[in-house]
Design a protein around this motif. Sequence first.
Motif, short mmCIF file in Angstrom:
data_model
loop_
_atom_site.label_atom_id
_atom_site.label_comp_id
_atom_site.label_asym_id
_atom_site.label_seq_id
_atom_site.Cartn_x
_atom_site.Cartn_y
_atom_site.Cartn_z
N MET A 1 0.84 -1.17 0.00
CA MET A 1 0.00 0.00 0.00
C MET A 1 0.89 1.25 0.00
O MET A 1 1.84 1.35 0.76
N MET A 2 0.59 2.17 -0.89
CA MET A 2 1.35 3.41 -0.98
C MET A 2 0.71 4.45 -0.06
O MET A 2 -0.50 4.63 -0.06
N PHE B 1 6.89 9.25 0.12
CA PHE B 1 6.06 8.16 -0.36
C PHE B 1 6.57 6.91 0.34
O PHE B 1 7.76 6.60 0.27
N VAL B 2 5.68 6.24 1.04
CA VAL B 2 6.07 5.08 1.84
C VAL B 2 5.23 3.89 1.39
O VAL B 2 4.00 3.97 1.33
N TYR B 3 5.90 2.81 1.06
CA TYR B 3 5.21 1.60 0.60
C TYR B 3 5.26 0.58 1.72
O TYR B 3 6.33 0.27 2.24
N THR B 4 4.07 0.08 2.10
CA THR B 4 3.99 -0.95 3.13
C THR B 4 3.35 -2.20 2.55
O THR B 4 2.52 -2.13 1.65
N GLY C 1 9.63 0.07 1.37
CA GLY C 1 10.30 1.04 0.51
C GLY C 1 9.83 2.46 0.80
O GLY C 1 8.79 2.68 1.42
N PHE C 2 10.65 3.41 0.36
CA PHE C 2 10.30 4.82 0.52
C PHE C 2 10.99 5.64 -0.55
O PHE C 2 11.97 5.22 -1.16
#
Length: 134
Positions: free
Chosen positions: A1-2, A45-48, A56-57
């Motif tokens: 999820m972004m 922007f943070v990806y979980t 990631g970020f």
Amino acid sequence: MMREFTHGGEHDEQLFGLVGGLAFRKSVHDELASAVSSEPGDIWFVYTDGGGITTGFAQMRMAKNGSAHIRYVYSENSGVRMSLIRAAMAKAKKLDASLVYTNDRKAAMEWHTLEFSKKPTAREGEFVRWEKVL
């Protein structure tokens, strides 16, 4: 999820809680060839993953001249890196940026795939400026 955050907003604790586990590791600094920093106004922007773990970020900083500087794109997963870059580019377009640029390795395929151009530099080494006019 972004997820998207702006440093200096009401969700700074959540932002730095999510990225802190990655962003401040020496191994990540080594991969990015830079320590990670942030200033108020920087867009993150943070990806979980499905479990809420950050995988990631990336960070984007708007310049006074209207261009967008994508910084610190990090993930061990190339698909996540592409998602982060695309999210930053979409935000840059929304903010009416005239140009998007980054500094990354000459061999970084994500920028080539997204039709960024390598710009000549006088500096020796593996990093170049990649840019794309919007």
